[in-house]
Structure formats: C-alpha cells, structure tokens
Design a protein around this motif. Structure first.
Motif, mmCIF file in Angstrom:
data_model
loop_
_atom_site.group_PDB
_atom_site.id
_atom_site.type_symbol
_atom_site.label_atom_id
_atom_site.label_comp_id
_atom_site.label_asym_id
_atom_site.label_seq_id
_atom_site.Cartn_x
_atom_site.Cartn_y
_atom_site.Cartn_z
ATOM 1 N N HIS A 60 -30.090 -30.412 -34.236
ATOM 2 C CA HIS A 60 -29.315 -29.424 -32.816
ATOM 3 C C HIS A 60 -29.861 -30.579 -31.787
ATOM 4 O O HIS A 60 -28.720 -30.060 -30.801
ATOM 5 C CB HIS A 60 -29.617 -28.160 -32.749
ATOM 6 N N LYS A 61 -31.355 -31.071 -31.343
ATOM 7 C CA LYS A 61 -31.445 -31.031 -29.526
ATOM 8 C C LYS A 61 -30.917 -32.392 -29.677
ATOM 9 O O LYS A 61 -30.451 -32.819 -28.769
ATOM 10 C CB LYS A 61 -32.683 -31.211 -29.647
ATOM 11 N N VAL A 85 -25.482 -25.858 -28.248
ATOM 12 C CA VAL A 85 -25.913 -26.779 -28.979
ATOM 13 C C VAL A 85 -28.135 -26.350 -28.723
ATOM 14 O O VAL A 85 -28.131 -26.379 -29.987
ATOM 15 C CB VAL A 85 -25.269 -27.798 -29.773
ATOM 16 N N TYR A 86 -27.821 -27.147 -27.841
ATOM 17 C CA TYR A 86 -29.093 -26.749 -27.621
ATOM 18 C C TYR A 86 -30.355 -26.216 -27.428
ATOM 19 O O TYR A 86 -31.247 -25.942 -27.585
ATOM 20 C CB TYR A 86 -29.271 -28.116 -26.043
ATOM 21 N N PHE A 87 -29.802 -25.064 -26.798
ATOM 22 C CA PHE A 87 -30.785 -24.170 -26.669
ATOM 23 C C PHE A 87 -30.792 -22.688 -27.274
ATOM 24 O O PHE A 87 -31.635 -22.524 -27.432
ATOM 25 C CB PHE A 87 -30.657 -24.051 -24.485
ATOM 26 N N PRO A 94 -26.036 -27.230 -38.836
ATOM 27 C CA PRO A 94 -26.068 -29.231 -38.726
ATOM 28 C C PRO A 94 -24.749 -29.379 -38.955
ATOM 29 O O PRO A 94 -24.700 -30.515 -38.170
ATOM 30 C CB PRO A 94 -27.425 -28.886 -38.736
ATOM 31 N N ARG A 95 -24.663 -30.158 -39.923
ATOM 32 C CA ARG A 95 -23.203 -31.342 -39.704
ATOM 33 C C ARG A 95 -22.323 -31.362 -39.839
ATOM 34 O O ARG A 95 -21.614 -31.973 -38.942
ATOM 35 C CB ARG A 95 -23.770 -31.537 -41.946
ATOM 36 N N PRO A 118 -39.029 -31.232 -33.962
ATOM 37 C CA PRO A 118 -38.361 -31.624 -34.115
ATOM 38 C C PRO A 118 -37.948 -30.228 -34.929
ATOM 39 O O PRO A 118 -37.043 -29.474 -35.229
ATOM 40 C CB PRO A 118 -38.428 -32.725 -34.704
ATOM 41 N N TYR A 119 -39.211 -29.444 -35.181
ATOM 42 C CA TYR A 119 -39.557 -28.400 -35.869
ATOM 43 C C TYR A 119 -38.997 -26.849 -34.646
ATOM 44 O O TYR A 119 -39.542 -26.363 -35.496
ATOM 45 C CB TYR A 119 -40.387 -28.090 -37.394
ATOM 46 N N ASN A 120 -38.740 -27.048 -33.551
ATOM 47 C CA ASN A 120 -39.359 -26.767 -32.414
ATOM 48 C C ASN A 120 -40.216 -25.587 -32.614
ATOM 49 O O ASN A 120 -40.498 -25.472 -31.260
ATOM 50 C CB ASN A 120 -37.769 -25.029 -32.472
#
Lengths: 183, 662, 322
Positions: free
Chosen positions: B59-60, B126-128, B141-142, B549-551
């Motif tokens: 999502h990032k 979407v990012y935050f 996500p897709r 990537p995994y937050n």
C-alpha cells in the motif's frame, strides 16, 4: 534492448499517423475557403466511357473526415431547407439522398456542381447564394447520408424527433449512377 | 516500559494448541532487529526491477504512486490555468482562440477535480490509513493496485487526446445538450465520458478498500472512539464516494449511449430531459467537493494536536461533525441549479440544507481554535499551512453562505464570484491542508525533512499570491463578468481586476515551483529524520521512516486515543504476536472495539491487476467510440479477471495449513 | 461602444434592488463573522505559549473536562446557527418579494436564445402588433416586463445584473423571468451559461426608455423596412435579396425572409452589432459582413466574398434600415 529499438520506428509512425488522423477529424476550421482552392478541372457524370476507363482524379473534399464540417453540413441542410424537397434524406418532391442511386454522380465535385449549378426538374442553383465553404460542408454531409464518409466523423442523432438512423450508424453503400442497368 | 506481547489464540505461542500438526514457522512479535523482523522483511519485500514495480501490492508504494501521479497532473492543470490567466490579463486578447480556450478551462477543471484532488486524497489514505490503524496492508491490495493503473491510463488517455485536439471542451460539468450527440461535435465529449468512467472506477475501488481496512483491520484495542481523526475522515469520505460516484458514472454512460447508440435520455423531443443530466451530475458533484474537503479536514485535525502539544479539544464533536457533513452533503446538489426553472420553494429547501451544513463545519472550526487557544504552539510549516487554511477557507465558506441564498445566487451564479468562492474553498480548504500534511508526512514518506525556510517562503508566496489572484474575482463577478469567457471587451471595465488576478497567478506559480525545488532537494540531500521528528501521537510515527515493507514488526495494541502520548496501563500488552512472519498475514478485528477476530492471508503480489487495468481500459475506451466495442470489448476484461482469480494450488495449500496453525 | 450599467451593486430596477439589499445584509453579517473568527484565531496565537517537538504533550487533558472552553464553543456554534437561521429567513423573504412583483399591464416578450444571439418577439393581444427584434430590448420605465424564455439549441442563461437575477434557458423547457426598470438608462446583459465557442460574445442590451419614447420606438419596429433612398441602397437591397444574406436573414417588406438569423428590418436602429460584439457603425458593419469569423470565430454566419463596391452597397442598405 535491440528489440525495443526495432519497435521504436513502427510505434513512432503509429503515433504520427494517429496524430494526423485525430487532428483532421477534430479540426475546427473557422476561416473562409481560401480563394482558388476549388478549381474543379473536370467531372465524371457517368460510369460509361468510350474506349476504356477514365482517369480523372476525384477532388478530395477534405471535409469527408472532419466532424465539425459534417455537423455544420447537417445544420445547413435544415437551415437552407434542403429538407423541403429531400426530406431527411428519404426524398419527397426531390430524389432520395440516403440511397445508393446518384443521378449526377456521387463524387464530391459532382455533388458540389449539383448544388451550385442546379439541376433540371426542380433543383435550384445555389451558386451565388451559399458561400463556397458551406457548399463543401453540405457536400460532405450529403455523402455521409449513404455512408460515404468516415463513420467516426459522421454526425450522430439530432436532438429532435427521431426521423432516421444517424449518419454515423449508416452502412457504407456502393454508389451506382443512372447508367447502370437495374433489374 | 517492558514490551509484553499477547499471544493470539490458536497461534503457535498459544499453549492450548501445542502439539498440533504442521511445520513450525517464525512468528512475528519480537523486536525490530530480530530474526522475526528479518523474516518479515523477506516475506513482504517486492522483487526488484520492473517486474517488482508492476506486481507490487504494497500500500505504501501504491499510495506514493497515487500522490506523485496526481501531483504531475496538478502541475499540468496549473499550467493550463496560467495560459488562461495570460489570455485574460488584457481585454480583447488574441493569445488563445475560443476553441482552445474552451478546451483549456475544461481540461483544467476536469483534471483538478477528477485527476488530481480525489486521487491525491485517496492516495494519502492508502498510504497512511494502514499505518495509523496499525496493520500491514489495506484490505484488498490487488484492487487498489488495479485502481492505480486504471487511473493512470485513463488520465493519460484524456491528456493525449488533448494533445491531439480532442480535449474535452464543454466545461468540467459537461452539460447536455452541448455534449450531446448533436452539439458535441467529434469525439471530445466521448473522451470526457471515458475519463469519468476510469476515475470513478478507481475511486470506487479505493474507497471500498479503505472503508474495509478501517472497519475491520484496526489494531487490537483501537475502538472506534480511539480512532485518529484522519482515519474517521477517510472513512466518511470513502462511504460518500461509494454512494456518490455511481451517479456520475451513470450520467456519463447515459450520455455515451445517447451519442453512440442514439438513445434519447436527454432529448426533449423524444421524452428525455436536459435537466436530468444536471440532477445526476450534481448529485455526485456536490458530494465530490466534500470528499475532497473531508480528508483535508482530517489533515487539519492531524496537524493541530501535534503542533499544539495537546489532544484535540472536542474529539467526539469533531467526529460527529465529520459524519454529519458527510450525510448533509448529499442534500445540497440543487444549489448548483438555482437558475433553472425548478419550483422556487423547493430551491429554498436546498438553501436551508446548504446553511445547515455550515453548522458541523463551524463546530470543527471552533474546536480547532479552542485546541490552539489552550495548547502550546510549535509554529512550524505544517501549522503555518493550517493557519492559512483558516483564513482562506473561512472566506470561502462565508462566500458559500452568500451563493447558497437563492436570490443572491441568481445574480452571482456562473460568474467570477463563484470562481472565487470555489477556489477559496478548494484551495483554502483542500490544497493548503494538503501542503501542510505533505510537509508533516514527508519525513515518514522519505526519511528526510523538507527544508523549513523554503517551506515558509512557499507558504507566504502561495498565501499572498492566492489572495491577490482570487479576491478580485469576487468583485469581477459582482461587476457582471460571467464564467468561461475567452475574452472580454475593454468597455466592460473588467481589465484592471483581471490583470491583478493574473499577477497573483504568477506568484502562485512561483510558490509551486519552490515546493518542487524543496521536494527534490530534500529527497536527495535533506536532513535525515528519525522515527518521530514531530513528537506526534499516532501510530505511523512508531515505526521507521520510511516504514519497512511490513510496517510493524509486531502489531501494536492500542489503549488510548493518543497511542504514542498517553501512558499505558501497567498490565496492558504493547503488541500482539503470533502471525506468521514467513507468510503475508494480517489480523481482522471487530468493528466497534477492535478485538482480534480472525487471521487474514493477504494475496501475493501479481501482475494480473496491471493486466486487468489495461483490459478494462480497452473495453471502456472502445465502447465509448463504437457500439460494437461495448460487447466485443468485454473479452479482454473477461480474460484478465479469470486470470486474476484463478486459484493457485500452492497458495491454497499454504492458507489451509495456516488456518490450522502457523 | 455605449455606456451601460452591468453591476449587481448598481440596481436599476425593483428586482435587482431587493437582491442588492440581501447582498448588503449577507456582506455585513459575513464580514462580522469573519472578523470575529480571525480575531479568535489571532488571540489564540498570541496567548498560547510556544513549544517544540520535544515539549511534553498535555495528555492529562484526555481525562480532564474543560467547562470554560466547552461553554465558549457551544456559544459560538449557537450564535452561528442563529445567524444562519436569520439569513435563511432573509433569503426566503427576498425570494417571496421577487416572486411577488405585481404584473398588472406587464409587457410580454418571448426571448429565444440561439447560439450566439438573442431573438426577441414582442407579444401583443393583436397579432398585427407583434414584432421581432434581436439582441437589443427596449422596455418602458416603470412598467413590469414578463419574459418567456426558450432555447433553440443548447442551454443559455439570461442575465442583466442591474435589473434582475439570471434564468437559464433550457431546450425543451420554458422559463419565466419578471423585472421592472425603475430608472431610465442602458443596461448590459450577457449569456451566463457556457453555450459554445462564442459564449463570451453573446451580450444583450436593455434600453429603459420613458413611456412615450418607448411607444415611439415600438411603432417604429412595427413598420416594414424603409424604402431605399439612393441608388447605392437600392443596389444593396437587390444584392441582399438575391445573394447569401436572404438565405438566413429577414427584412420585413423585402423578399428576404430567412428565419435562422437575427431579423434585420430595423438593424440600423440598434446600438451594437453581433450581440454586443461591435458598435453599429459603417466600418464594423462592413468588416462583419466580409468576415464574421475574424471577429467571432465559430459563429454561424459565414464569410462572404464580395467586391468592395457590393460590400459598400449592402452596408449602405443596412444603414438605411432604421
């Protein structure tokens, strides 16, 4: 990488072609017809020719692909009362224009001459009454009624009562002239 | 504070399930540099290169793409505005003819509304939002990945058409009959209809994803009452999008049918109605300005507590106001149609509704001022932009009260007064908070700080330039200047104010340029930021800048509204553990109280959403131009979606194993 | 070009006057509210101590109630709501005032909007007293005017700021607008709904004349075209009837009867040409006839190729059509 370079030329060519095509359909030409632009040298009136086929080149009415000109032609067809004799193309006291029969020829220069010079049995001569550029717009519209112009540029339905299929939906017809024997 | 993890029921850590079948996997829950974190890094990273770029559903990465792409279109549309202002600076100017000018204002408005404002707000959500709610990715996500590609190809098509003299030319609202089959000559209106389809498909897809992640995937303990205000704003905006966008998609497709198939939806001669378009469009159009504006309210509510060093005053009241605004926004649309021949008493009802929506907005403004009043102020650039927002947006809102009154609107509708009003509310209410939040979140996005001095210069130039450009337009409207005029005569007396407005526009351009310089320089050489350079209170600041990537190495447990500020109860766990670090797993929680519910397997990255976006694009584009395309064009999407959904045996086996135990 | 009034803040009639009063009220209230909100913000900025990112945030406020602040916010919201209610009342009251303008002895005009000109048909119970004109309305001072609004092609909007608010002309629908000019003078209006290429140059002038002067004007409009006085004008009339002009334009009393373009029977009596795009003088008339596209690109009138003497003849003929 080599493959990518080879693809570049066709892609660029396609883009240029698309540009040219897109440009022509969407061009809005507000200026008057340039003087001397329509010197019609000769016209064919029939498919019959003594001694072989005729090589007279047809005049290319560049409005055949121009959506604005076709829309203007449609407007003028109503404003100048062509509908009074020809109806919406189905004819009346005048011949039908949406069929494939062309008494005086279906090429742009023929239709131009028909409008400008008039014809026997009731077609007035609009020579001094409609400016040349507007005649060319009408020529393009009349030809669109039987599908002889680009269907992407041809007009869609009018905001009026539904009288006929829109010109953009008409199938392209093969013009025949009166010299062609009919069953 | 000791880090105490709680084991998820059914996970390997849970003693009650010890001994069940299945290979033992590394689980998440340990600290940042542990083996679990390295495993998470391997699991969640994308492959490098072009393939990774196309396949990612992080999502990032996708959120960043939305923001960058939207900004590029902001610059393009802004350039068009600069040309328009150059044309209008002097009376009887021949810089730009009527045909090109019509395309300029249409492209400017359509791009700013559909291609910049909505996508940039959605992109930041979407990012935050997953970071703020403490999860690893959005819910679908897709789908969001596909939405991005649909958006990009749709927007590019629209602009390439403009380069080919086929740019839309009937205004961003595209009224029929001017866009109808008779008067909409050529394919320009078809390109506009296509763009609406592309951007609304994108909007719907992203909105569903955001709403789901907010409702179902929050960190354990983040009950609705503890949710940050930006997340509330994203939720309200997403639900609004779901209800409003189908209306404009329907309207655009009805016009498309009129143009391509010869239907008569808007043809009065055959029983249709030209006014139907206006109803359908504005039923979407009014909520649209709110789903641009509400996330911006979320930005302001994010910045103020951090820079006033206190929790938001009246947090619950602000939440209620956001929800009320979202509801009421659907009852205002006729105020765009006051000049038509609708019944007068009915129009007055919409005045009442338009005034009513000012009340929740006032609540928020007063709560913000109260927070600032009782806080301790850190006067950095994000807060400066919020202060600019106050000044400009309040003017815009008050001019909105003016245009909301039927008799006065009948004088100022479709004049430069409305142009002034809409820019005051949109730029003041959305773009100023946007610049503020970009300065605030830039360290999280890139790991570097934006330059403070350049930021101040940008702010002041933008503030002054904006007011110089748009305030005179109020006066121009009162002096009788309608909208959408490519030129005007000197005898009207509109010249001087127009010249002032053009000068202001030039100043705005300089400020935007400064922002670009600031972004590029800071991205390359900016001061490095730690996890939390602002001393902020929400969860995204508890992880690295930029986030891995995994937050989060372990999903946090939330015990208060300000998770990073408030002291934790001594016996409360700080995080949950037990999700597999070798698979892409997330946690689904309950809607109200965010109690852990089920473990969720995220889909693997794949290129099918990219392919599907192109297939959908081909179908929509082709059907906009020809009747055959409507049916035969369905074949590519059919193939793409079958490919997308085709189950993979490897994934299914793995998920079954994970279901039993990780 | 003529001096004309076109300002919302300079009302020349009762409808615009009512809206102007509402505008003043809204402006006053909104300015006061703006100043109050900005003052509160400025005070907040001055009062609050400064801090940095490392300053400890006051989380204890999560538990503590702040009754003084709550009271202030509630009062602010209540005052805002009360003001809004008042303004709503003022708005509805003004709407009712506008709708309640007396219409006794109203002059009835049917206005049809075309791409990019205005066709006006002055109605009368006696059919022989109905006449057509274009782009310029004359109304008597002090007499109510009822306009029936129709559109022939796309959506337009009738707007004369100093006389009344606007009304959209929508194809397939009939709208109405009423106004009364209370002061003699010239009022400028303009199409206010984007209608295509020449939306920017679709102006309309309303002349408010004293009743006797208006009566004189109306009688003049009823008369057919004046006979040509010079040979040049006669030649011009002949060219007009046999050339391209008559295909679209009408001049009552001649052979020209086209209905798709403005009626030119009294064109020389109008102050402007081409829907307010040019002053109505000889040079402008000649330039317009030879190439309208140079002045209003995209307009429906084509360029006409004419020899200079023919152009002068037609211009002279048109100049005789008072």
């Amino acid at each position: 990488m080599k493959n990518a370079n080879r693809m570049r030329i066709p892609v660029v060519a396609l883009a240029v072609l698309a540009t040219l095509y897109g440009c022509e359909r969407e061009r809005r030409d507000f200026g008057p017809t340039p003087s001397g632009a329509t010197a019609i040298k000769s016209m064919r009136m029939s498919d019959l020719f003594p001694g072989g086929s005729d090589k007279t080149p047809a005049v290319d009415n560049r409005y055949d692909d121009n959506a604005y000109a076709l829309a203007e032609g449609k407007r003028l067809f109503h404003w100048y009362n062509c509908t009074g004799c020809h109806g919406e193309g189905g004819g009346g006291s005048g011949p039908a224009l949406m069929d494939n029969v062309w008494i005086y020829g279906s090429e742009s220069e023929n239709v131009f001459a028909t409008i400008v010079q008039g014809r026997p049995n009731g077609m007035p001569a609009f020579g001094g009454r409609i400016p040349e550029k507007e005649v060319w717009q009408l020529v393009a519209y009349v030809r669109s009624m039987s599908g002889l112009v680009s269907s992407q540029a041809a007009p869609n339905r009018d905001d009026a009562m539904h009288a006929k299929k829109p010109e953009s939906e008409v199938d392209r017809q093969r013009p025949v002239d009166v010299s062609t024997p009919r069953p | 504070m000791s880090s105490v993890g709680a084991a998820l029921p059914g996970s390997a850590d849970d003693a009650s399930t010890a001994g069940r079948a299945g290979p033992r996997r590394i689980l998440d829950g340990a600290g940042r540099d542990s083996a679990a974190a390295h495993a998470l890094q391997r699991t969640w990273s994308d492959k490098p290169g072009v393939l990774g770029f196309l396949r990612t559903n992080d999502h990032k990465r996708i959120g960043r793409r939305f923001v960058v792409t939207a900004f590029l279109f902001f610059l393009l549309a802004g350039a068009l505005a600069a040309v328009m202002r150059a044309q209008l600076a002097l009376p009887d100017s021949h810089l730009v003819g009527p045909d090109l000018y019509d395309q300029l204002f249409t492209m400017h408005g359509t791009t700013m509304m559909f291609v910049f404002a909505v996508p940039v707000m959605q992109g930041l959500s979407v990012y935050f939002v997953p970071l703020m709610v403490g999860t690893r990715n959005t819910a679908f996500p897709r789908m969001t990945q596909c939405a991005y590609w649909v958006y990009v190809v749709g927007a590019l098509t629209f602009w390439i058409a403009f380069a080919l003299n086929t740019g839309a030319d009937a205004g961003w609202f595209a009224y029929v009959p001017l866009t109808g089959p008779q008067y909409g000559v050529g394919h320009r209106a078809d390109l506009w209809n296509n763009l609406v389809n592309f951007t609304e498909a994108m909007g719907l897809m992203v909105a569903v994803d955001i709403a789901t992640v907010i409702l179902k995937m929050r960190a354990p303990g983040m009950s609705l009452r503890r949710m940050p205000l930006f997340v509330w704003a994203s939720l309200v905006a997403s639900v609004m999008i779901i209800f409003a966008m189908p209306s404009v998609m329907l309207a655009a497709n009805l016009v498309s049918f009129d143009r391509t198939f010869g239907t008569h939806f808007f043809n009065p001669a055959e029983g249709g109605d030209a006014l139907l378009w206006q109803h359908l469009f504005w039923f979407f159009g009014h909520p649209e300005v709110y789903f641009i504006f509400i996330p911006a309210l979320g930005f302001v509510s994010t910045i103020i507590p951090v820079f006033a060093r206190r929790p938001m005053f009246g947090h619950d009241a602000v939440v209620m106001s956001l929800i009320a605004t979202g509801f009421l926004a659907f009852g205002l649309w006729v105020h765009h149609m006051f000049a038509t021949n609708l019944p007068e008493l009915g129009k007055s009802f919409f005045t009442a509704m338009s005034y009513m929506i000012a009340i929740p907005t006032a609540v928020q403004i007063f709560c913000w001022i109260a927070t600032l009043w009782t806080g301790r102020l850190n006067l950095r650039v994000p807060l400066l932009f919020v202060l600019g927002f106050f000044f400009i947006f309040v003017i815009g809102g008050l001019s909105g009260i003016m245009v909301g009154s039927v008799p006065l609107d009948l004088q100022v509708h479709d004049t430069y007064f409305v142009v002034a009003h809409l820019h005051y509310v949109l730029i003041g209410g959305a773009v100023f908070p946007l610049f503020g939040i970009l300065h605030y979140w830039f360290p999280k996005l890139t790991g570097r700080m934006l330059d403070e001095r350049l930021g101040r210069w940008q702010f002041w130039l933008f503030f002054v330039g904006f007011n110089v450009a748009f305030f005179p337009m109020h006066i121009l409207g009162l002096q009788g200047m309608p909208r959408r005029m490519y030129t005007y005569g000197a005898e009207t007396g509109w010249g001087p104010m127009n010249l002032v407005a053009t000068i202001g526009a030039a100043v705005i351009a300089v400020s935007v340029l400064l922002f670009l310089v600031n972004v590029v320089r800071s991205w390359l050489h900016g001061e490095r930021a730690g996890d939390d350079p602002w001393g902020a209170d929400t969860l995204e600041w508890s992880t690295r800048s930029p986030p891995p990537p995994y937050n989060f190495a372990a999903l946090p447990v939330v015990t208060s509204r300000q998770p990073l500020w408030a002291p934790r109860p001594p016996d409360a766990p700080t995080h949950v553990s037990g999700l597999s670090a070798e698979d892409r797993e997330g946690l689904v929680t309950t809607v109200l109280d965010a109690l852990p519910d089920v473990r969720y397997s995220y889909p693997e990255p794949t290129v099918w959403p990219f392919v599907a976006a192109w297939a959908v694009y081909a179908w929509l584009f082709w059907s906009g131009l020809s009747s055959a395309g409507m049916f035969w064009g369905l074949i590519p999407p059919a193939i793409a979606f079958i490919g997308w959904y085709w189950p993979s045996e490897k994934e299914t086996t793995r998920q079954i194993l994970l279901d039993k135990r990780p | 070009m003529i001096e004309a009034l076109h300002n919302v803040q300079a009302p020349g009639g009762v409808q615009a006057q009512a809206v102007y009063h509402l505008w003043l009220l809204l402006l006053a209230v909104c300015t006061i509210v703006f100043v109050a909100v900005m003052a509160a913000l400025a005070l907040a900025l001055r009062r609050a101590r400064r801090a940095g990112a490392e300053t400890r945030p006051r989380v204890e406020l999560l538990e503590r109630r702040e009754p003084a602040v709550v009271r202030a916010v509630v009062i602010g919201v209540a005052v805002s709501a009360a003001l809004l209610l008042g303004l709503l009342g003022a708005s509805v009251y003004t709407s009712r005032t506008l709708a309640g303008m007396p219409l006794t002895d109203a002059l009835h005009i049917e206005l049809t909007a075309h791409q990019w000109w205005w066709e006006a048909r002055y109605d009368d119970p006696a059919p022989s007293r109905i006449f057509l004109t274009a782009n310029e309305l004359h109304v008597p001072v002090g007499r109510p005017v009822l306009l029936t609004l129709r559109a022939s092609d796309v959506i337009h909007s009738f707007w004369v700021p100093s006389l009344t608010g606007k009304k959209d002309l929508i194809p397939g629908r009939e709208a109405m607008v009423t106004f009364r000019a209370d002061h003699a003078g010239v009022y400028r209006g303009q199409c206010a709904e984007f209608c295509g290429y020449q939306h920017a140059k679709m102006a309309l002038f309303v002349f408010a004349d004293e009743p006797e002067a208006w009566q004189h004007w109306a009688e003049g409009q009823l008369a057919p075209a004046a006979a040509p006085r010079t040979a040049l004008e006669a030649r011009g009339r002949e060219l007009f009837e046999t050339g391209t002009c008559a295909m679209c334009h009408a001049v009552a009393g001649t052979l020209a009867g086209g209905r798709h373009a403005p009626d030119l029977t009294h064109v020389a009596s109008r102050a402007t040409l081409a829907a307010g795009a040019m002053p109505n003088d000889v040079a402008a008339r000649t330039a317009w006839i030879l190439d309208p596209q140079a002045i209003k690109p995209g307009v429906n009138m084509p360029a006409t190729r004419l020899a200079p003497e023919d152009a002068a003849a037609i211009t002279a003929f048109l100049g005789s059509l008072q």
